[in-house]
Design a protein around this motif. Sequence first.
Motif, mmCIF file in Angstrom:
data_model
loop_
_atom_site.group_PDB
_atom_site.id
_atom_site.type_symbol
_atom_site.label_atom_id
_atom_site.label_comp_id
_atom_site.label_asym_id
_atom_site.label_seq_id
_atom_site.Cartn_x
_atom_site.Cartn_y
_atom_site.Cartn_z
ATOM 1 N N ALA A 56 18.073 52.035 14.254
ATOM 2 C CA ALA A 56 16.977 52.911 14.672
ATOM 3 C C ALA A 56 16.821 52.705 16.176
ATOM 4 O O ALA A 56 17.066 51.606 16.675
ATOM 5 N N VAL A 57 16.438 53.747 16.888
ATOM 6 C CA VAL A 57 16.157 53.594 18.320
ATOM 7 C C VAL A 57 14.666 53.804 18.556
ATOM 8 O O VAL A 57 14.037 54.635 17.895
ATOM 9 N N GLY A 58 14.105 53.026 19.492
ATOM 10 C CA GLY A 58 12.664 53.133 19.730
ATOM 11 C C GLY A 58 12.274 52.714 21.129
ATOM 12 O O GLY A 58 13.115 52.391 21.965
ATOM 13 N N TYR A 59 10.958 52.780 21.345
ATOM 14 C CA TYR A 59 10.376 52.360 22.626
ATOM 15 C C TYR A 59 9.058 51.674 22.284
ATOM 16 O O TYR A 59 8.060 52.327 21.971
ATOM 17 N N HIS A 60 9.118 50.340 22.288
ATOM 18 C CA HIS A 60 7.991 49.520 21.833
ATOM 19 C C HIS A 60 6.874 49.549 22.871
ATOM 20 O O HIS A 60 7.157 49.504 24.075
ATOM 21 N N PRO A 61 5.605 49.585 22.450
ATOM 22 C CA PRO A 61 4.517 49.573 23.443
ATOM 23 C C PRO A 61 4.609 48.397 24.414
ATOM 24 O O PRO A 61 4.251 48.543 25.583
ATOM 25 N N TRP A 62 5.113 47.248 23.968
ATOM 26 C CA TRP A 62 5.252 46.097 24.874
ATOM 27 C C TRP A 62 6.262 46.381 25.979
ATOM 28 O O TRP A 62 6.231 45.736 27.030
ATOM 29 N N SER A 63 7.190 47.294 25.729
ATOM 30 C CA SER A 63 8.311 47.516 26.658
ATOM 31 C C SER A 63 8.048 48.638 27.657
ATOM 32 O O SER A 63 8.873 48.893 28.524
ATOM 33 N N ILE A 64 6.908 49.329 27.500
ATOM 34 C CA ILE A 64 6.659 50.489 28.361
ATOM 35 C C ILE A 64 6.373 50.059 29.802
ATOM 36 O O ILE A 64 5.507 49.224 30.050
ATOM 37 N N ALA A 65 7.139 50.643 30.728
ATOM 38 C CA ALA A 65 6.897 50.454 32.165
ATOM 39 C C ALA A 65 6.901 51.849 32.767
ATOM 40 O O ALA A 65 7.802 52.651 32.470
ATOM 41 N N ALA A 66 5.881 52.137 33.583
ATOM 42 C CA ALA A 66 5.658 53.508 34.064
ATOM 43 C C ALA A 66 6.915 54.146 34.649
ATOM 44 O O ALA A 66 7.199 55.308 34.384
ATOM 45 N N ASP A 67 7.693 53.381 35.401
ATOM 46 C CA ASP A 67 8.855 53.979 36.060
ATOM 47 C C ASP A 67 10.100 54.049 35.160
ATOM 48 O O ASP A 67 11.151 54.475 35.598
ATOM 49 N N GLN A 68 9.961 53.606 33.920
ATOM 50 C CA GLN A 68 11.120 53.614 33.006
ATOM 51 C C GLN A 68 10.946 54.591 31.842
ATOM 52 O O GLN A 68 11.815 54.695 30.978
ATOM 53 N N ILE A 69 9.815 55.270 31.806
ATOM 54 C CA ILE A 69 9.495 56.083 30.637
ATOM 55 C C ILE A 69 10.517 57.201 30.417
ATOM 56 O O ILE A 69 11.065 57.349 29.320
ATOM 57 N N LEU A 73 12.906 57.770 27.148
ATOM 58 C CA LEU A 73 12.737 58.898 26.232
ATOM 59 C C LEU A 73 14.013 59.739 26.163
ATOM 60 O O LEU A 73 14.382 60.224 25.092
ATOM 61 N N LEU A 74 14.680 59.885 27.285
ATOM 62 C CA LEU A 74 15.924 60.644 27.327
ATOM 63 C C LEU A 74 16.987 59.989 26.443
ATOM 64 O O LEU A 74 17.685 60.656 25.679
ATOM 65 N N PHE A 75 17.077 58.670 26.542
ATOM 66 C CA PHE A 75 18.055 57.923 25.743
ATOM 67 C C PHE A 75 17.785 58.137 24.247
ATOM 68 O O PHE A 75 18.691 58.399 23.455
ATOM 69 N N ILE A 76 16.524 58.042 23.862
ATOM 70 C CA ILE A 76 16.167 58.187 22.445
ATOM 71 C C ILE A 76 16.442 59.606 21.968
ATOM 72 O O ILE A 76 17.014 59.810 20.891
ATOM 73 N N GLU A 77 16.082 60.575 22.789
ATOM 74 C CA GLU A 77 16.303 61.971 22.404
ATOM 75 C C GLU A 77 17.791 62.217 22.106
ATOM 76 O O GLU A 77 18.143 62.904 21.152
#
Length: 242
Positions: A56-69, A73-77
């Motif tokens: 599964a691919v995801g983006y954990h709330p702990w991992s969110i950094a404003a300049d990496q969003i 998201l592109l990678f997951i899409e």
Amino acid sequence: MIDGHAHLNEIEDIEAAITSAKLAGLNAIIAVGMDVESNQATLEIADRFPEFVHPAVGYHPWSIAADQIERNLLFIEEKLPSCIALGEVGLDYKTKVKKKIQREVFERLLLMAKRAAKPVIIHSRFSHARTYEMTAQAGIQRAVFHWFTGEKDVLSGLLDSGYFISVTPALAYSPFHREAAAFAPMERILAETDAPVEYEGRVSSPADLIFTLRELAGIKGISIEDAAIITERNTRSFYGLL
Ligand SMILES: [Zn+2]
């Protein structure tokens, strides 16, 4: 037996972990990611152990950094259509990342899951009501609230919406987690390890799924074997894994 949630990219000796998981009787592992790097590593592990590790691919709330969003998201899409689920995603109101940013990211991720018709693996901490509300409002059909420790009314609501919870070895000591496992019907529970999370000072691995099943069986008053059979059936149907 299927481990419905593990961070295989964080496990030091993956060969040994997979071998011991198979020896322990596991038939599959759902491997989750948290950001581009861990998603990439998870996909590579899944390639090495086809039919056994499902990514599964995801983006954990702990991992969110404003300049990496956008990059995340592109990678997951791009990768989500070939993965078994979206995860790990969600809201964590104990982490430093701004709540508003977490919600914006989570909302966009939920829409991606909906478009790709994939189930969602959800992390929620001090945010259970909001996480559930956003998932339902996005029109998500299949969601699992991983390691659920939230309020009873939120649990009732998410069960009414057809969603699942998952349980971990923390059943051994967490009263909120035990209460959730006792309340949810057996048919809506997935078993997992969240490996390599440490439980009471011990680093876990997917083979520890047996501890989750032992605790669950005790709470439900059924045999460990039945807990294994039912949770495997639930996991297969939830992820569409035949
Ligand atoms: Zn996790």
